[in-house]
Design a protein around this motif. Structure first.
Motif: not given
Ligand code: GLY
Ligand code: AMP
Length: 435
Positions: A213-215, A287-296
């Motif tokens: 989960q991100d903020h 949807f995102n077609c990549r890894f999340g930042d900062p979830e990665t």
């Molecule tokens: N943390 C949200 C994103 O990567 O889109």
């Protein structure tokens, strides 16, 4: 083996760090990377114009790159994967067709409706008067989104009809979001708790990453402006086994099947931003077609399988059903520069960064994002300066989210630069569930 990672944020530092740990890897090149990837053992920054696909292909051929991982969305939406594949370069990411799931909100919405994937009701508009009439009819709160890529800033959650009308004018009439805002999607306001669900997909097989989960909001208590993300943690307790199962069956599997049926199998990371309602039913926010930042960053901190092996299995269509994860929780706190998210500050000297040494505490890792080397050095080590909005992500492992948060906070507090700001409450929802 040699690997090329495209991108220069915290996500790419975390991916590069994981790849570099693999004993079969000689060099992880990062284009263009940051001070963190430059300092990381077995990693090397390279200057490449990634919009020039031929330049990327030439580099891969001349540097014996075994495979490429694409970090950010823009090169994916721009068709880098398609061009590399045509040149026989192994690359991990979705093709241009599949990347429309992130690149066009209208495409994503139509795709979800066509495949019965749960999401908020919506309508798309290019005409401001018609958009405003729709908002007045639906009432507030309501969500106004720019159709194209807007670096996480093209979404306005409007509390009132007036705010929604203003957002429509900003996007359609005043062009504040450029081409991305020449069409707007107006969407039903969903309630519940958000989670990030990220998988690796090889066209057919699905390998879920640990939940997270991100903020997104700038201030504590999840208030203030939307940002790219001010921190994240893994696992996300809101994603129970029941929710996990629903996400796979109602969302991820239908995406994989529909893409395959359309003749465009989905390959790469797929990120579903979810709202989980009070009935434990998941809805797709984006949807995102990549890894999340900062979830990665927290997810990579927990990954015990070899990322290199997983990506190789992904590229060859042999993804396993599960990866190995550290039982502990991981939590990352983003340190942002002065002015973020409205603006950002460059050239502020950063002090108090832990040195990367073999005997350092392996339960805390500082991933760099907007950093670069300054012109001076201290004790033979070049001075590190800010170079963007999100500067660092201090990530820690702990027996639970609270312990990971406390550990990350201690290191965060010891790092200084002019204008630095961060949230002290990352993980608060998980922590209140815990207690
Ligand atoms: N943390 C949200 C994103 O990567 O889109
Ligand atoms: P997005 O860039 O689409 O992820 O949107 C950014 C943030 O806006 C999300 O993380 C949510 O907090 C919020 N948001 C987006 N769409 C909705 C929606 N339909 N209902 C409620 N909140 C939303």
């Amino acid at each position: 083996m040699n690997i090329l990672i495209i991108g220069s944020g915290g996500r790419e530092h975390a991916l590069a760090w994981q790849c570099a740990k693999d004993k079969n890897v000689n060099t992880v090149y990062v284009a263009s990377g940051n001070a963190g990837t430059a300092l990381e053992p077995h990693c090397e920054n390279v200057t490449l114009d990634v919009t020039n696909h031929q330049a990327v292909i030439d580099f891969c051929q001349s540097s014996n790159i075994d495979f490429v991982i694409v970090g950010p969305e823009a090169p994916l939406v721009d068709g880098l994967v398609d061009d590399c594949q045509k040149a026989d370069i192994a690359i991990w990411g979705p093709t241009q067709y599949c990347a429309q799931l992130e690149g066009s909100k209208t495409f994503a919405k139509e795709f979800m409706i066509a495949n019965n994937i749960p999401t908020a009701h919506y309508q798309a508009f290019t005409d401001a008067t018609a958009a405003k009439a729709y908002v007045s009819e639906q009432g507030a709160p309501i969500v106004v989104k720019a159709d194209g890529l807007a670096a996480g800033k093209g979404v306005i959650v409007a509390e009132s009809i007036e705010d929604a009308h203003q957002a429509i004018d900003d996007m359609l009439a005043d062009n504040k979001f450029g081409e991305a805002g020449s069409r707007v999607v107006i969407e039903q306001f969903l309630t519940g708790e958000e989670a990030s669900f990220i998988c690796m997909i090889d066209g057919e097989n699905i390998l879920p990453m640990a939940t997270s989960q991100d903020h997104k909001r700038i201030f504590e208590g999840d208030t203030g402006a939307n940002t790219g993300g001010m921190g994240a943690y893994s696992p996300a307790p809101v994603v129970t086994a029941e929710v996990h199962n629903k996400v796979i069956e109602r969302i991820i599997r239908p995406v994989v099947q529909a893409m395959k049926d359309s003749g465009h199998p989905y390959t790469g990371f797929l990120y579903a931003g979810l709202m989980i309602d009070e009935h434990q039913d998941p809805y797709v926010i984006e949807f995102n077609c990549r890894f999340g930042d900062p979830e990665t960053q927290p997810i990579m901190m927990r990954l015990q399988s070899s990322l290199v092996e997983l990506v190789q299995q992904g590229i060859t269509g042999n993804l396993p059903a599960e990866a190995q994860w550290d039982e502990r929780a991981a939590l990352g706190i983003v340190l942002a520069s002065k002015g973020y998210p409205q603006s950002s500050s460059k050239g502020d000297v950063i002090t108090g960064l832990p040195q990367i040494t073999t005997d350092s505490d392996d339960t805390v890792k500082v991933f760099h994002a907007g950093t670069k080397f300054g012109d001076t050095s201290q004790d033979g080590i070049p001075v590190v300066e800010t170079n963007g909005g999100r500067v660092l992500c201090v990530t820690a492992l702990g027996k639970d989210i609270l312990e990971a948060q406390q550990k990350a906070l201690v290191t965060t507090a010891s790092i200084r630069f002019d204008g630095a700001h961060y949230r002290r409450d990352i993980g608060h929802r998980a922590i209140s569930r815990q207690s």
